[in-house]
Design a protein around this motif. Structure first.
Motif: not given
Lengths: 315, 306
Positions: A31-32, A97-103, A106-113, A126-128
């Protein structure tokens, strides 16, 4: 006897617990690696079918139909967002990358134009969870773009990576591409206009033969005045007089980008004249041409000013 | 008399044999019961252990099935991402299918996750998140702001899609020139350009506000004497290190409201010699080119301020 049986059970139990723990670990890892959003009733129902369970009262056909509807709605939504944002996103891969209770990281890779400008953007989000609010931060930003010929824009991109200003990057990319489009459209218009001028000539020579021959003659007598040595996406347009050899006017249309994302198109006129012509220029018309052009720009705008210049040379 | 005695003793023997026998019978019954109870307990225990085992087995099988489904889904999704072809006409996807009903479902699920990710990405990069409201008669637009990687406030607009576009609701602060942008701008002809301009104002405001916030947080020795709501005028008081611990008053003016850097920096102090020193000329230039909170870090390092 009983003791043995209990031991057997205990052993099996323990083995199973270990197996489950290992499987759980494998699932978390999977899942990660590729984080997918599987929330929502429809997806959950579909997942149940995939794992061989099926809820009573929900047939596979119903679930498939509902999923199809959701997909259609999302596709329409994507078209709307693409249109209003002016950015086409082709791919988006997410890795946890990391998943905790409060934190959560995630790494996002976008391609486009964005029109003709391709990009590949990688950012770490990073979501805290702090008390009542969610604080979202971009903790790393990496941008790769093909168009290395735009030196100004490359400098801007490095600056934006350092400051991790993802939003500024896309805002500026869009405006930059709009200005590039303005330039391309104008340059292309002039290139076509001059070529289109050819068929009009027969009207002045009614006694001439077929149109084809007239075009041929015209091309031989009056070679193209306007040329775009780098193509219509480049910065340079050259205007040569068909009658005066060695006399050339060049329009440099650069699009400057500051580190703060301010975009300024700059259009300059440069002249190249042989010595003799310059000597004859008593009224300094040629010397003052670049400044006169700037004044023209302020009054008439880009297209009309360039048109004026071409007309003055073509005649 | 002997006969009576015999009868008595026989009776006693008979009775005692009976009692004994009875006792023995009771003992045997008790033993049997205990055995039975033990057996029951044993069987109960066995059933419990069995049940537990079964539960674990089914949990394990469930996990295995989930992992299998997830892996298939991920494979399908990766394929979709790589081929980039509309999934209805995808040949590679056909090859992955095993002809069962489930492969069609798997494809749809993969597409679902792909679309969700793309839509979320549009949101993350600061997209306008356009939403249709009132059955298509209106749209809702979100303007995101961020500074130095931190996502800040989001502002919203609701636009009426009549013959003329009209903003019917919004939460844009009053000191942002929304009215002017609407009347003098190109909202009717180029909504995206209008939104881009508005976004510029909002992001610049958010940036200035954040610089002030960080300054207050990081640099407690610097006092904020004055600031306005739009964060376009800032008056700071520095303490100059030294015996006299003099103060310097610094005024930052942000005349261009679409910018996050000041257009003018003024430094005043009783120690006029200090203010015109090359070090402070550098500081003045620094404050013009660098975000406030970062410039102050440098100024502290060089010992200009306390």
């Amino acid at each position: 006897m009983k003791k043995n049986l209990e031991n057997v059970y205990e052993a099996q139990f323990k083995a199973l617990q270990e197996e489950i723990a290992a499987l759980q670990g494998q699932q978390d890892n999977n899942e990660r690696e590729i984080a997918m959003d599987l929330a929502g009733g429809r997806m959950q129902d579909a997942l149940l079918i995939m794992t061989g369970h099926q809820e009573m009262g929900k047939s596979q056909r119903d679930i498939t139909a509902h999923l199809k509807t959701e997909i259609m709605e999302m596709e329409e939504d994507l078209i709307r967002q693409t249109k209003i944002n002016g950015i086409v996103l082709v791919n988006c891969c997410v890795k946890t990358v990391e998943k905790g209770n409060k934190k959560m990281v995630q790494q996002h890779r976008l391609t486009g134009h964005c029109s003709f400008l391709d990009f590949q953007v990688e950012f770490e989000l990073t979501d805290v969870q702090e008390d009542t609010t969610l604080v979202r931060t971009i903790t790393d930003l990496n941008i790769v773009m093909d168009s290395t010929e735009f030196k100004d824009f490359s400098n801007f991109v490095s600056g934006v990576e350092d400051k991790r200003d993802l939003l500024l990057f896309f805002r500026t990319l869009r405006r930059f591409s709009d200005r590039c489009e303005d330039r391309r459209r104008t340059f292309q218009h002039f290139q076509e206009q001059v070529q289109e001028a050819v068929p009009h000539f027969p009207r002045m020579f009614p006694s001439m033969g077929s149109e084809k021959m007239e075009n041929q003659e015209w091309k031989e007598k009056y070679p193209c005045v306007v040329s775009l040595p780098g193509g219509c996406r480049a910065e340079v347009m050259q205007i040569k007089s068909p009658k005066l050899a060695g006399c050339a006017l060049t329009i440099y249309w650069s699009i400057e980008v500051t580190n703060e994302g301010d975009i300024t198109p700059k259009i300059d006129l440069l002249t190249k004249m042989p010595e003799k012509v310059l000597e004859m220029d008593s009224r300094k018309v040629i010397e003052n041409a670049p400044d006169s052009f700037q004044s023209l720009l302020r009054i008439l705008g880009a297209e009309a000013s360039i048109d004026t210049v071409i007309q003055s040379v073509a005649v | 008399m002997l006969v009576g005695y015999n009868v008595l003793s026989n009776l006693k023997i008979y009775i005692s044999r009976g009692v004994l026998g009875h006792l023995k019978m009771l003992e045997m019954e008790a033993n049997n019961l205990e055995l039975k109870q033990q057996e029951l307990r044993q069987r109960g225990r066995q059933e419990e252990l069995n049940a537990n085992l079964q539960a674990l087995l089914s949990k394990r099988d469930q996990l295995k099935a989930e992992i299998k489904a997830n892996t298939s889904l991920q494979k399908m999704r990766t394929l979709l991402d790589q081929t980039g072809v509309p999934y209805e006409r995808n040949e590679d996807v056909d090859n992955l299918e095993d002809g069962s009903d489930n492969s069609q479902l798997l494809l749809m699920m993969a597409r679902h996750t792909q679309l969700k990710d793309l839509l979320h990405a549009h949101h993350l990069i600061g997209g306008y998140d356009v939403l249709q409201t009132r059955k298509g008669k209106g749209v809702c637009v979100s303007l995101a702001t961020a500074y130095e990687g931190v996502y800040l406030e989001t502002y919203n607009l609701e636009i009426d899609l009549g013959s003329n576009l009209r903003i019917c609701r919004h939460n844009i602060p009053p000191f942002i020139p929304l009215e002017r942008l609407v009347t003098q701008g190109n909202m009717q002809t180029d909504i995206r350009d209008f939104l881009d301009t508005l976004s510029q104002y909002l992001n610049a405001y958010a940036g200035r506000k954040q610089q002030l916030h960080l300054t207050k947080e990081i640099h407690s020795s610097v006092q904020v004497a004055e600031s306005n709501a739009l964060c376009t005028i800032l008056v700071l008081m520095f303490t100059i290190p030294g015996e006299k611990a003099e103060a310097a008053l610094c005024t930052l003016q942000y005349a261009d409201h679409t910018q996050r850097l000041p257009t003018r920096v003024n430094i005043e102090s009783e120690d006029t010699a200090l203010v015109s020193s090359p070090q402070w000329k550098k500081n003045q230039a620094l404050l013009l080119e660098t975000p406030l909170h970062t410039a102050l870090v440098t100024m502290k390092k060089t010992g200009s301020i306390a």
